[in-house]
Design a protein around this motif. Sequence first.
Motif, PDB file in Angstrom:
ATOM      1  N   LEU A 134     -18.674 -20.496  13.557  1.00  0.00           N
ATOM      2  CA  LEU A 134     -18.470 -19.695  14.757  1.00  0.00           C
ATOM      3  C   LEU A 134     -17.968 -20.550  15.912  1.00  0.00           C
ATOM      4  O   LEU A 134     -18.188 -21.765  15.958  1.00  0.00           O
ATOM      5  N   ARG A 135     -17.309 -19.904  16.871  1.00  0.00           N
ATOM      6  CA  ARG A 135     -16.891 -20.549  18.107  1.00  0.00           C
ATOM      7  C   ARG A 135     -17.504 -19.768  19.260  1.00  0.00           C
ATOM      8  O   ARG A 135     -17.046 -18.674  19.625  1.00  0.00           O
ATOM      9  N   SER A 136     -18.595 -20.307  19.809  1.00  0.00           N
ATOM     10  CA  SER A 136     -19.327 -19.589  20.847  1.00  0.00           C
ATOM     11  C   SER A 136     -20.252 -20.563  21.555  1.00  0.00           C
ATOM     12  O   SER A 136     -20.263 -21.762  21.266  1.00  0.00           O
ATOM     13  N   ASP A 137     -21.005 -20.062  22.492  1.00  0.00           N
ATOM     14  CA  ASP A 137     -22.112 -20.798  23.096  1.00  0.00           C
ATOM     15  C   ASP A 137     -23.353 -20.440  22.293  1.00  0.00           C
ATOM     16  O   ASP A 137     -23.844 -19.312  22.358  1.00  0.00           O
ATOM     17  N   ARG A 138     -23.855 -21.394  21.512  1.00  0.00           N
ATOM     18  CA  ARG A 138     -24.921 -21.045  20.571  1.00  0.00           C
ATOM     19  C   ARG A 138     -26.196 -20.580  21.273  1.00  0.00           C
ATOM     20  O   ARG A 138     -26.890 -19.688  20.780  1.00  0.00           O
ATOM     21  N   GLY A 139     -26.507 -21.176  22.429  1.00  0.00           N
ATOM     22  CA  GLY A 139     -27.707 -20.777  23.150  1.00  0.00           C
ATOM     23  C   GLY A 139     -27.617 -19.361  23.681  1.00  0.00           C
ATOM     24  O   GLY A 139     -28.549 -18.564  23.532  1.00  0.00           O
ATOM     25  N   LEU A 140     -26.489 -19.014  24.297  1.00  0.00           N
ATOM     26  CA  LEU A 140     -26.325 -17.671  24.839  1.00  0.00           C
ATOM     27  C   LEU A 140     -26.205 -16.632  23.732  1.00  0.00           C
ATOM     28  O   LEU A 140     -26.725 -15.518  23.856  1.00  0.00           O
ATOM     29  N   LEU A 141     -25.515 -16.992  22.633  1.00  0.00           N
ATOM     30  CA  LEU A 141     -25.413 -16.069  21.508  1.00  0.00           C
ATOM     31  C   LEU A 141     -26.797 -15.813  20.906  1.00  0.00           C
ATOM     32  O   LEU A 141     -27.151 -14.673  20.586  1.00  0.00           O
ATOM     33  N   MET A 142     -27.579 -16.880  20.762  1.00  0.00           N
ATOM     34  CA  MET A 142     -28.931 -16.723  20.230  1.00  0.00           C
ATOM     35  C   MET A 142     -29.772 -15.851  21.156  1.00  0.00           C
ATOM     36  O   MET A 142     -30.541 -14.995  20.705  1.00  0.00           O
ATOM     37  N   GLN A 143     -29.608 -16.030  22.449  1.00  0.00           N
ATOM     38  CA  GLN A 143     -30.345 -15.214  23.411  1.00  0.00           C
ATOM     39  C   GLN A 143     -29.964 -13.744  23.287  1.00  0.00           C
ATOM     40  O   GLN A 143     -30.827 -12.857  23.328  1.00  0.00           O
ATOM     41  N   LEU A 144     -28.671 -13.473  23.140  1.00  0.00           N
ATOM     42  CA  LEU A 144     -28.207 -12.092  22.980  1.00  0.00           C
ATOM     43  C   LEU A 144     -28.831 -11.454  21.741  1.00  0.00           C
ATOM     44  O   LEU A 144     -29.363 -10.336  21.790  1.00  0.00           O
ATOM     45  N   LEU A 145     -28.791 -12.181  20.613  1.00  0.00           N
ATOM     46  CA  LEU A 145     -29.323 -11.635  19.363  1.00  0.00           C
ATOM     47  C   LEU A 145     -30.840 -11.497  19.405  1.00  0.00           C
ATOM     48  O   LEU A 145     -31.399 -10.543  18.853  1.00  0.00           O
ATOM     49  N   CYS A 146     -31.506 -12.438  20.070  1.00  0.00           N
ATOM     50  CA  CYS A 146     -32.968 -12.338  20.193  1.00  0.00           C
ATOM     51  C   CYS A 146     -33.365 -11.080  20.961  1.00  0.00           C
ATOM     52  O   CYS A 146     -34.363 -10.425  20.618  1.00  0.00           O
ATOM     53  N   ASN A 147     -32.608 -10.729  21.980  1.00  0.00           N
ATOM     54  CA  ASN A 147     -32.899  -9.498  22.707  1.00  0.00           C
ATOM     55  C   ASN A 147     -32.743  -8.276  21.804  1.00  0.00           C
ATOM     56  O   ASN A 147     -33.512  -7.316  21.906  1.00  0.00           O
ATOM     57  N   LEU A 148     -31.748  -8.302  20.926  1.00  0.00           N
ATOM     58  CA  LEU A 148     -31.565  -7.185  19.995  1.00  0.00           C
ATOM     59  C   LEU A 148     -32.703  -7.108  18.986  1.00  0.00           C
ATOM     60  O   LEU A 148     -33.193  -6.020  18.656  1.00  0.00           O
ATOM     61  N   VAL A 149     -33.135  -8.261  18.474  1.00  0.00           N
ATOM     62  CA  VAL A 149     -34.245  -8.262  17.513  1.00  0.00           C
ATOM     63  C   VAL A 149     -35.546  -7.859  18.194  1.00  0.00           C
ATOM     64  O   VAL A 149     -36.351  -7.098  17.633  1.00  0.00           O
ATOM     65  N   ASP A 150     -35.774  -8.365  19.404  1.00  0.00           N
ATOM     66  CA  ASP A 150     -36.960  -7.947  20.166  1.00  0.00           C
ATOM     67  C   ASP A 150     -36.982  -6.425  20.328  1.00  0.00           C
ATOM     68  O   ASP A 150     -38.036  -5.776  20.188  1.00  0.00           O
ATOM     69  N   ASN A 151     -35.834  -5.865  20.637  1.00  0.00           N
ATOM     70  CA  ASN A 151     -35.728  -4.418  20.822  1.00  0.00           C
ATOM     71  C   ASN A 151     -36.044  -3.683  19.522  1.00  0.00           C
ATOM     72  O   ASN A 151     -36.753  -2.668  19.517  1.00  0.00           O
ATOM     73  N   ALA A 152     -35.530  -4.204  18.401  1.00  0.00           N
ATOM     74  CA  ALA A 152     -35.809  -3.578  17.102  1.00  0.00           C
ATOM     75  C   ALA A 152     -37.301  -3.630  16.775  1.00  0.00           C
ATOM     76  O   ALA A 152     -37.887  -2.646  16.307  1.00  0.00           O
ATOM     77  N   LEU A 153     -37.927  -4.768  17.015  1.00  0.00           N
ATOM     78  CA  LEU A 153     -39.360  -4.896  16.739  1.00  0.00           C
ATOM     79  C   LEU A 153     -40.187  -3.970  17.624  1.00  0.00           C
ATOM     80  O   LEU A 153     -41.189  -3.399  17.185  1.00  0.00           O
ATOM     81  N   ARG A 154     -39.765  -3.816  18.859  1.00  0.00           N
ATOM     82  CA  ARG A 154     -40.528  -3.013  19.809  1.00  0.00           C
ATOM     83  C   ARG A 154     -40.536  -1.529  19.413  1.00  0.00           C
ATOM     84  O   ARG A 154     -41.526  -0.838  19.622  1.00  0.00           O
ATOM     85  N   TYR A 155     -39.428  -1.064  18.831  1.00  0.00           N
ATOM     86  CA  TYR A 155     -39.301   0.372  18.571  1.00  0.00           C
ATOM     87  C   TYR A 155     -39.291   0.725  17.083  1.00  0.00           C
ATOM     88  O   TYR A 155     -38.902   1.829  16.715  1.00  0.00           O
ATOM     89  N   THR A 156     -39.734  -0.203  16.243  1.00  0.00           N
ATOM     90  CA  THR A 156     -39.823   0.074  14.810  1.00  0.00           C
ATOM     91  C   THR A 156     -41.257  -0.127  14.356  1.00  0.00           C
ATOM     92  O   THR A 156     -41.784  -1.244  14.403  1.00  0.00           O
ATOM     93  N   ASP A 157     -41.887   0.945  13.916  1.00  0.00           N
ATOM     94  CA  ASP A 157     -43.275   0.877  13.467  1.00  0.00           C
ATOM     95  C   ASP A 157     -43.410   0.869  11.954  1.00  0.00           C
ATOM     96  O   ASP A 157     -44.470   0.542  11.422  1.00  0.00           O
ATOM     97  N   ALA A 158     -42.353   1.245  11.237  1.00  0.00           N
ATOM     98  CA  ALA A 158     -42.401   1.267   9.775  1.00  0.00           C
ATOM     99  C   ALA A 158     -40.988   1.106   9.236  1.00  0.00           C
ATOM    100  O   ALA A 158     -40.011   1.478   9.883  1.00  0.00           O
ATOM    101  N   GLY A 159     -40.911   0.508   8.045  1.00  0.00           N
ATOM    102  CA  GLY A 159     -39.607   0.389   7.404  1.00  0.00           C
ATOM    103  C   GLY A 159     -39.070  -1.016   7.429  1.00  0.00           C
ATOM    104  O   GLY A 159     -39.774  -1.989   7.142  1.00  0.00           O
ATOM    105  N   VAL A 160     -37.803  -1.162   7.823  1.00  0.00           N
ATOM    106  CA  VAL A 160     -37.065  -2.408   7.630  1.00  0.00           C
ATOM    107  C   VAL A 160     -36.367  -2.831   8.918  1.00  0.00           C
ATOM    108  O   VAL A 160     -35.868  -1.990   9.672  1.00  0.00           O
ATOM    109  N   ILE A 161     -36.337  -4.147   9.128  1.00  0.00           N
ATOM    110  CA  ILE A 161     -35.426  -4.751  10.102  1.00  0.00           C
ATOM    111  C   ILE A 161     -34.553  -5.730   9.321  1.00  0.00           C
ATOM    112  O   ILE A 161     -35.060  -6.593   8.603  1.00  0.00           O
ATOM    113  N   ARG A 162     -33.256  -5.580   9.464  1.00  0.00           N
ATOM    114  CA  ARG A 162     -32.318  -6.377   8.664  1.00  0.00           C
ATOM    115  C   ARG A 162     -31.287  -7.046   9.569  1.00  0.00           C
ATOM    116  O   ARG A 162     -30.736  -6.414  10.471  1.00  0.00           O
TER     117      ARG A 162
END
Length: 404
Positions: A134-162
């Motif tokens: 990849l060609r990016s800022d790894r810290g900022l990209l990781m921060q962006l994706l972490c926010n998405l995963v945090d959001n998935a964990l917050r609103y998923t009570d059953a099933g899968v996160i992929r």
Amino acid sequence: MSLIHRLQSLEAERDAAREEAERANLAKSKFLAAASHDLRQPLQALFFLSAALARHVGDHSGRDLLSRLDQGLDTMKGLLDGLLEVSRLEAGVVTPVLDTFAVSEITDALDAAYGKQATEKGLVWRVEGCDGMLRSDRGLLMQLLCNLVDNALRYTDAGVIRIRCRVDVGGGPEAGQLAIEVQDTGIGIPPEHLDRIFEEFHQVGNPERDRLRGLGLGLAIVRRLSQLLDHPVQVRSVQGRGSAFRVLVPLAAARFLAAGTGGAERQPGIDRPRLAVLVDDDAVVLLGLQTVLTEWGFRVVAADGTDRAMDRLAALGRAPDLVIADYRLREGRVGTEVIRRVRERYGAAVPALILTGETGIDTLADASAHGVPVLHKPVTPRQLQAEVDRQLRDASEDTIQAAQ
């Protein structure tokens, strides 16, 4: 009134409205910065004192109460961090630093950070990686994706996160794109909310404003990071069945791959006890910080100001291995002063970091000019230890390379 006069009047009204909006936005930013600083100081002290208290609590009920205290502190930290990040991105002080790195660095880090948390919640956690650079800022990209995963964990009570990724070769003449997707089987997003989910404080399925579900800033931060990095974010969702957020990241062009991304191998650290200089004019924060560093095996010189720190360090007759300083000290002095004076006396290679509740542009600029990283209070002991380890490791590598 003539048409020309009417147009001039409308233009004047528009300019006045814009100026008023700018003044209101500036006032909001100043309020957030002041409130953030004043709240972060005592919260930082609580983090350190809670960590120090853990070894003195032996019975089960006491450990359970301490665990609940830590959960509450983590929640407060998350709320403050969200406010800080929005204000930093609004202020324009975040500048991407592009680098070339493997996709696996991101997917492996996400797996390590969230796999246990997801399985402990009873969810199926899957990370489907792929090859590519990849060609990016790894810290900022990781921060962006972490926010998405945090959001998935917050609103998923059953099933899968992929976590999935797929190469899209249609991204441009020099390189394609990689689509990194965060999928969940959570509550989903009603169609009428899809256009608003990236707004500040907007939340789906949280009418009672449960603070355990955050402030509604995660996706607002995703939007700002997406714009900053020029990495488009797409979303699709079915209410009651789940959501998928897709981030498009440029693949590295051939000229970046040819340049390489090598680095020196990590060398084991020295075994002698290390000396840390701690400077903070908040006595409770200083006590907590001193206690934590001592628990980690450091010998500590603690002081509430630059002059006292230099006097105590001189009395020991040895160079420090690390300096940690608050930024805003008494009598208008700042933490970068003690770092500069230590380096002038003992050598520019002394690792240092600023630990502060200040969030202004001037603080970041001054620290950057001195080549010093900034950690914003409150930090958890684990976060602090990771940064301390990184600073010491980098300093050790520099010493080894200079000797070769």
